[in-house]
Design an enzyme around this catalytic site. Sequence first.
Site, PDB file in Angstrom:
ATOM      1  N   ASP A   1     -16.780  -2.326  -4.720  1.00 43.02           N
ATOM      2  CA  ASP A   1     -17.105  -3.434  -3.851  1.00 43.02           C
ATOM      3  C   ASP A   1     -18.279  -4.192  -4.262  1.00 43.02           C
ATOM      4  OD1 ASP A   1     -14.768  -5.170  -2.591  1.00 43.02           O
ATOM      5  OD2 ASP A   1     -16.629  -6.302  -1.866  1.00 43.02           O
TER       6      ASP A   1
ATOM      7  N   ASN B   1     -21.068  -4.521  -8.968  1.00 40.97           N
ATOM      8  CA  ASN B   1     -20.117  -6.738  -9.613  1.00 40.97           C
ATOM      9  C   ASN B   1     -18.453  -5.652 -10.545  1.00 40.97           C
ATOM     10  OD1 ASN B   1     -19.137  -7.859 -11.286  1.00 40.97           O
ATOM     11  ND2 ASN B   1     -21.065  -9.661 -10.562  1.00 40.97           N
TER      12      ASN B   1
ATOM     13  N   ARG C   1       0.514  -1.307   0.169  1.00 44.14           N
ATOM     14  CA  ARG C   1       0.268  -0.237   0.155  1.00 44.14           C
ATOM     15  C   ARG C   1       1.095   1.180  -0.023  1.00 44.14           C
ATOM     16  NH1 ARG C   1      -2.684  -2.763   3.713  1.00 44.14           N
ATOM     17  NH2 ARG C   1      -4.819  -4.608   2.623  1.00 44.14           N
TER      18      ARG C   1
ATOM     19  N   ASP D   1      -7.592  -5.739  -6.953  1.00 44.25           N
ATOM     20  CA  ASP D   1      -7.291  -6.670  -5.946  1.00 44.25           C
ATOM     21  C   ASP D   1      -8.070  -7.264  -5.710  1.00 44.25           C
ATOM     22  OD1 ASP D   1      -5.587  -7.629  -3.917  1.00 44.25           O
ATOM     23  OD2 ASP D   1      -5.943  -6.102  -2.504  1.00 44.25           O
TER      24      ASP D   1
ATOM     25  N   CYS E   1      -3.752 -12.968  -5.586  1.00 43.95           N
ATOM     26  CA  CYS E   1      -3.596 -13.927  -3.791  1.00 43.95           C
ATOM     27  C   CYS E   1      -3.699 -15.174  -4.403  1.00 43.95           C
ATOM     28  CB  CYS E   1      -4.026 -13.192  -3.169  1.00 43.95           C
ATOM     29  SG  CYS E   1      -6.297 -13.522  -3.386  1.00 43.95           S
TER      30      CYS E   1
ATOM     31  N   PHE F   1     -12.163  -3.907  -6.457  1.00 46.86           N
ATOM     32  CA  PHE F   1     -12.349  -5.254  -5.349  1.00 46.86           C
ATOM     33  C   PHE F   1     -12.220  -4.365  -4.241  1.00 46.86           C
ATOM     34  CE2 PHE F   1     -11.837  -6.580  -9.894  1.00 46.86           C
ATOM     35  CZ  PHE F   1     -12.525  -7.122 -10.363  1.00 46.86           C
TER      36      PHE F   1
END
Length: 318
Positions: free
Chosen positions: A173, A201, A135, A222, A262, A151
């Site tokens: 989000d 969405n 960040r 993200d 991730c 996101f």
Amino acid sequence: VDEEFFYHRLLRAWEYRQRIGYTENCRLIFGEADEMPQLIIDKFNDHFVIQTLTLGMDVWLPAIEKALRRIFDPKGIYERNDVPVRELEGLPQRKGFLGAAFDTDIIINENGLKFHVDVEKGQKTGYFLDQQDNRRAIRHIVKDADVLGAFCYTGTFEIHAAHYGARSVLGLDISAPAVMQAERNAALNGLDKVCRFQEVNAFDVLKQWVKEGRQWDVVMLDPPSFTKTRDNIQKAISGYKEINLRGMKLVKPGGFLVTSSCTNLVQPDLFLDIIDMAAKDARRKLRQVTFQAQSSDHPIIRGMENTNYLKFLIVQVI
């Protein structure tokens, strides 16, 4: 293996975090990387959140709790074992206080900002500590910029962008509780005039905005993990390519794309290949600013592929 075994493993992990400068908030135990497979412990100030994801670790939960109290004398410990993976070993899902109850809305400090952490209802342990260093990496590119974050979850990247001088920030989000928490976090830092958040969405909205020709100085992506199994790896590759393709098209020429993955099954080289494929389809040239992994309190063990799971990339989109 006895109570002393767990005490010394936790103590060694804590000494490592202290040596590298992660003391206030950190992942204290990162499973195999700390020689304690399927054990996750996150430290938020003086509070701890624990996950024991296999039977072998779960039977030692009392010893682990005792070791935590011996080392830290914490204000509270919360169990977040409400995850389906436990059922593979016949374990029930459960969550709750280990010991005395406490206010599960904890406020932490990160990079000069404050954030609410909901250890009871938030995703996983309540907060994604693995991006805390990343960040900071956006601080130069967002100054005086119009920023879009997809996101956004509870708005951590977006609020950092506002803190670092962004002109405007829009976070997206699909989760209503996440958007509410993001708004609370922005207000907590006096940045609610710069940051706006929408419950939408992101996949659908980004597609529509590409068609409309909308663009931002900085676009941040993200997304959640697109797959947990190797069976769906091709689906994950397609998903990452598509979302990054849309992201690139939404960046003004000379602006920046900030993107993460991730999914530990998508290793760093493959992730970069996916980004290159997206750039080719978008007909945009990329200039790499930085490519990083998770913060060092989530240590990578050389040769242990699954510990090198987070990919964080900043590119200039030309």
